[in-house]
Design an enzyme around this catalytic site. Structure first.
Site, PDB file in Angstrom:
ATOM      1  CB  ALA A  32      31.968  51.530  37.302  1.00 48.06           C
ATOM      2  CG  HIS A  34      39.071  50.395  36.088  1.00 53.07           C
ATOM      3  ND1 HIS A  34      40.022  49.397  36.173  1.00 53.07           N
ATOM      4  CD2 HIS A  34      38.400  50.361  37.275  1.00 53.07           C
ATOM      5  CE1 HIS A  34      39.960  48.802  37.344  1.00 53.07           C
ATOM      6  NE2 HIS A  34      38.977  49.355  38.037  1.00 53.07           N
ATOM      7  CG  HIS A  37      36.715  46.104  35.353  1.00 49.17           C
ATOM      8  ND1 HIS A  37      36.761  47.415  35.769  1.00 49.17           N
ATOM      9  CD2 HIS A  37      36.136  45.420  36.368  1.00 49.17           C
ATOM     10  CE1 HIS A  37      36.226  47.521  36.969  1.00 49.17           C
ATOM     11  NE2 HIS A  37      35.855  46.323  37.365  1.00 49.17           N
ATOM     12  N   GLY A 148      40.547  39.536  39.340  1.00 44.94           N
ATOM     13  CA  GLY A 148      41.748  40.319  39.534  1.00 44.94           C
ATOM     14  C   GLY A 148      42.383  40.072  40.888  1.00 44.94           C
ATOM     15  CD  GLN A 149      48.295  39.731  42.729  1.00 47.20           C
ATOM     16  OE1 GLN A 149      48.766  39.306  41.676  1.00 47.20           O
ATOM     17  NE2 GLN A 149      49.007  40.395  43.619  1.00 47.20           N
TER      18      GLN A 149
END
Length: 281
Positions: A32, A34, A37, A148-149
């Site tokens: 999924a 976006h 990512h 990711g943070q």
């Protein structure tokens, strides 16, 4: 772009890269995809010779079987997005491939990280996360893994996994991707109305307030000011707002200059649970 569905095929391909002394980066996802990512893929491409993106909806990190069943799986769109950013390798296994049935029971001592904030809200979730990430690390043997943070507690959990298992992989934290107004990108944003998305911008403003005034106000005053910003917007239900030491995520009463800190925020807008954070150092 190479697509592999079995561990054996992937290992065989990666062995050739290692023999050629190529640096390998891993970006684990549940699909999924976006822009958030894709930013991880782009950052991985800057620090490694080959980027592997895994897409696997991991059953062991879901508390509710219905949530697992409902989780979106737009695989063709995901593959098109990855091809568009020139990802090198996609690993796309079935559940049986990652959990063949003869696994030993998994548990790792994550300490308080497993019990506070997201750990308290979703018991067992981080055990499932570490289980699949450990499998992927053992399989891919990456030099670096990009996360990711935005899911900051998860990143700290994975760093703890690396430390405990003494894994030779560097965890690279990629900054949260935001829209031009500051809203952290998330697939959950699609469930907000236009008015809800505008309302949700208060999350960023409240975190920015904490960062901007961190040297001028006490921790209590920072939190009070941030909560006032959220309250002024109206119809935002704060689940938690905390200022924590970065590695342990223990809440602090004082910002010490020799420590690193992070502000964590979870709030509900229009029935959608939004997660955000901001590094304060």
């Amino acid at each position: 772009m190479k697509i592999f569905k079995t561990q054996k095929e992937l290992q065989s391909f990666l062995q050739g890269l290692r023999e050629a002394a190529k640096k390998i980066a891993l970006v684990p996802t549940m699909g999924a995809l976006h822009e958030g990512h894709l930013s991880l893929i782009r950052e991985a491409q800057q620090i490694a010779d080959a980027t592997v993106c895994s897409i696997f909806v991991n059953p062991t990190q879901f508390n509710d079987p219905k949530d697992l069943e409902r989780y979106p799986r737009p695989i063709q769109n995901d593959l098109q997005l990855l091809e568009a950013v020139a990802c090198d390798v996609v690993f796309l296994p079935e559940v049986d491939e990652m959990y063949p049935g003869d696994d030993m029971p998994w548990h790792i001592d994550l300490g308080e990280l497993d019990q506070i904030w997201e750990g308290a809200k979703r018991p067992g979730h981080f055990q499932g996360v570490t289980q699949i990430v450990y499998k992927l690390f053992q399989l891919v043997r990456p030099d670096v893994a990009c996360f990711g943070q935005k899911d900051f507690q998860q990143v700290m959990v994975i760093q703890r996994l690396v430390d405990i298992k003494e894994l030779p992989v560097r965890i690279h934290i990629c900054p949260t991707v935001r829209n031009q107004d500051g809203l952290a990108l998330s697939s959950r944003n699609l469930r907000l109305s236009d008015a809800g998305r505008i309302k949700a911008l208060a999350l960023y403003r409240s975190l920015a307030f904490i960062k901007n005034y961190k040297t001028a106000k006490t921790v209590d005053a920072l939190k009070d000011g941030a909560l006032q910003i959220l309250a002024q917007e109206g119809d935002i239900e704060v689940e938690y707002l905390a200022i924590c030491e970065r590695r342990t995520l223990r809440e602090v009463d004082l910002l010490l200059p020799h420590k690193q800190h992070v502000a964590l925020l979870v709030a509900w807008v229009e029935g959608v649970r939004l997660i955000d954070n901001m590094l304060l150092d």
